[in-house]
Enzyme design. Structure first.
Site, PDB file in Angstrom:
ATOM      1  N   ARG A  52      -2.599   7.885  -2.055  1.00 31.88           N
ATOM      2  CA  ARG A  52      -1.947   9.226  -1.904  1.00 31.88           C
ATOM      3  C   ARG A  52      -2.476  10.356  -1.900  1.00 31.88           C
ATOM      4  O   ARG A  52      -2.539  11.219  -1.669  1.00 31.88           O
ATOM      5  CB  ARG A  52      -1.428   9.337  -3.435  1.00 31.88           C
ATOM      6  CG  ARG A  52       0.287   8.833  -3.312  1.00 31.88           C
ATOM      7  CD  ARG A  52       0.792   8.042  -4.716  1.00 31.88           C
ATOM      8  NE  ARG A  52       2.237   7.278  -4.590  1.00 31.88           N
ATOM      9  CZ  ARG A  52       2.790   6.660  -5.602  1.00 31.88           C
ATOM     10  NH1 ARG A  52       2.509   7.667  -6.954  1.00 31.88           N
ATOM     11  NH2 ARG A  52       3.795   5.943  -5.785  1.00 31.88           N
TER      12      ARG A  52
ATOM     13  N   GLU B 250       4.037   5.780   0.177  1.00 33.61           N
ATOM     14  CA  GLU B 250       3.147   6.217  -0.797  1.00 33.61           C
ATOM     15  C   GLU B 250       4.345   7.087  -1.545  1.00 33.61           C
ATOM     16  O   GLU B 250       3.517   7.681  -2.387  1.00 33.61           O
ATOM     17  CB  GLU B 250       1.651   6.463  -0.168  1.00 33.61           C
ATOM     18  CG  GLU B 250       1.249   5.974  -0.002  1.00 33.61           C
ATOM     19  CD  GLU B 250       0.370   4.585  -1.192  1.00 33.61           C
ATOM     20  OE1 GLU B 250       0.778   5.329  -2.108  1.00 33.61           O
ATOM     21  OE2 GLU B 250      -0.566   3.904  -0.348  1.00 33.61           O
ATOM     22  N   GLY B 251       4.908   6.558  -1.968  1.00 33.97           N
ATOM     23  CA  GLY B 251       5.915   7.876  -3.228  1.00 33.97           C
ATOM     24  C   GLY B 251       6.849   9.093  -1.608  1.00 33.97           C
ATOM     25  O   GLY B 251       6.423   9.498  -1.821  1.00 33.97           O
TER      26      GLY B 251
ATOM     27  N   THR C 109       6.044  -3.021  -1.472  1.00 33.57           N
ATOM     28  CA  THR C 109       7.386  -3.087  -0.956  1.00 33.57           C
ATOM     29  C   THR C 109       8.397  -4.471  -0.681  1.00 33.57           C
ATOM     30  O   THR C 109       7.490  -5.073  -0.586  1.00 33.57           O
ATOM     31  CB  THR C 109       7.561  -1.970  -0.473  1.00 33.57           C
ATOM     32  OG1 THR C 109       6.657  -0.468  -0.295  1.00 33.57           O
ATOM     33  CG2 THR C 109       8.821  -1.515   0.187  1.00 33.57           C
TER      34      THR C 109
END
Ligand code: TGC
Ligand code: FAD
Length: 388
Positions: free
Chosen positions: A247, A367-368, A136
């Site tokens: 995830r 993580e999304g 990120t």
């Protein structure tokens, strides 16, 4: 069924094998002995318990679903159960293990050279070295494809420049996996602590994941040898492949936070008296508790199903998105509902529920985000990408 174990209304235990039950018990005891007595203070003071890393290494929890190089080689289900038990202690602890095992170690294990694996994996597995994962950036979170961090060749060397944001374990890491744009697309690089031009500073004033280190990484013309690049990862599928691993752990972990909230709330509701009776006897309270238990148990079955698919080698990213979206969304709803049952007592650190709810705000985002997972599922359903 007063006193029924909320962790097992469905007889979930019977779906696990002996080894899975044993690993779960070991991690639950570790959390009870080493985490629960201190977690309020760690969260209050913003302390990440780094000293637990070698202990978790000794228990085989770091990179536990990887094989070789000092890793335990456990099943995916066993790894999931460990994540659940750790996050019942605190999401910060599970984050540490996720980043160490599923992002840092997995990136090296999957894409690294033999030399990189030998150099880093045994120490990371033992917890004597700490890793982080820099994908990120300040301007590119959900859309890492736009990253600005650059790696350019200078003779045999690579020179990296850019900024990474919100990096778990960033300032305590001995090695960072940093993703950067090159002439040939996105590649991963191993950046050891202390490399000139590489610095980390912690994000201050967090209201969530306070028992976890979150940092900004700056790379100012960081010079690395040619063999710092991970040879096996080319393109965005490299880092995204690591995210699938982390995830998966979150699918399980979030349920640990939910379980801890439920257990604390059942205890509280059984003893808190209003209108001359325990509040657990009120139908509205029972309806809330029943709905929480329902979603918790549905989440467990979903996690186990995904774990069995992963162990069979057939789990796909869209299935992981289904699990992450559902289980984190339901866990935070459970934590918030439990908080209402605790009334005013629910807002302090005396009880774990608002701590878990606040932590889960991060888990919902990292993580999304939930929206990213909705759109991933939407793309699988419709065949149309909302991202492009
Ligand atoms: P697109 O550009 O079409 O695809 C690029 C390439 O990647 C492949 N791919 C995947 N591979 C493996 N697993 C996945 N889940 C994958 N998703 C896509 C894709 O097949 C393609 O491969 P190739 O060979 O054709 O080049 O990108 P997309 O449209 O598929 O993806 C868009 C989107 C939004 C889903 C993706 O960018 C995304 O997932 N964004 C969210 C970013 C994110 O989750 N960041 C997390 C950072 S790490 C972190 O948060 C750690 S928190 C601490 C903790 O875990 O505790
Ligand atoms: P943005 O991407 O700016 O999103 C803001 C909002 O817009 C969200 O609601 C999002 O869902 C929505 N949105 C964005 N795009 C769309 C779209 N196409 N359609 C609909 N809605 C959209 N990253 C790492 O690389 N390594 C780490 O170790 C790490 N650890 C973290 C630890 C913590 C505590 C936190 C909070 C974050 C961490 N992250 C890490 C970063 C995390 O992965 C990002 O925060 C996350 O991917 C979201 O990016 P963003 O915060 O920039 O939000």
């Amino acid at each position: 069924m007063p006193g029924t174990d909320v962790t097992d209304l469905l007889g979930f235990d019977h779906l696990l094998d002996d080894e899975e039950r044993m690993i779960r018990k070991t991690v639950r005891s570790f959390v009870a002995d080493k985490v629960r007595p201190h977690i309020r203070e760690w969260f209050d003071q913003g302390i990440s318990p780094r000293e637990l890393a070698p202990e978790m290494g000794a228990l085989g929890l770091l990179g536990m679903h990887l094989t070789g190089y000092g890793c335990t080689g456990s099943s995916a289900v066993a790894y999931g159960l460990a994540c659940l038990e750790l996050e019942a202690g605190d999401s910060g602890l599970r984050s540490f293990v996720s980043v160490q095992g599923s992002l840092s170690m997995f990136s090296i294990w999957k894409y690294g050279s033999e030399q990189q694996k030998r150099e880093w994996l045994p120490r990371l597995a033992a917890g004597t070295a700490i890793g982080c994962f820099g994908l990120t950036e300040p301007d590119f979170g959900s859309n890492p494809a736009g990253m600005r961090t650059r790696a350019v060749r200078d003779g045999d060397d690579w020179v990296l420049t850019g900024t990474k944001m919100w990096i778990t374990n960033g300032s305590v890491a001995d090695v960072a996996t940093v993703w950067a744009r090159t002439e040939d697309g996105i590649r991963g690089f191993l950046v050891p602590r202390g490399t000139p031009g590489f610095a980390a500073s912690d994000v201050p004033h967090k209201l969530s994941l306070r028992a976890s280190t979150t940092s900004e990484l700056t790379l100012d013309e960081v010079r690395l040898p040619a063999d710092a690049m991970l040879p096996g990862a080319a393109g965005l599928s490299g880092p995204l492949g690591c995210l699938d691993e982390a995830r998966f752990g979150i699918v399980w972990g979030a349920l640990g936070a939910a379980r801890d909230c439920l257990e604390a709330t059942l205890d509280y509701a059984g003893t808190r008296v209003q209108f001359d009776r325990p509040i657990s006897g009120f139908q509205l309270t029972q309806a809330k508790l029943a709905d929480c238990a329902l979603e918790y148990h549905k989440g467990l079955l979903l996690a186990l199903h995904l774990g069995r698919l992963k162990d069979a080698g057939t789990l796909n990213p869209e299935q992981v998105s289904l699990g992450k979206l559902n289980n984190v969304r339901e866990a935070i709803e459970i934590a918030r509902t439990c908080r209402t049952i605790l009334g005013g007592s629910g807002i302090t650190l005396e009880y774990p529920v608002l701590r878990h709810a606040n932590n889960l705000e991060s888990v919902l985002t990292y993580e999304g985000t939930s929206e990213v997972h909705q759109l991933t599922i939407g793309r699988a359903l419709t065949g149309v990408s909302a991202f492009k």
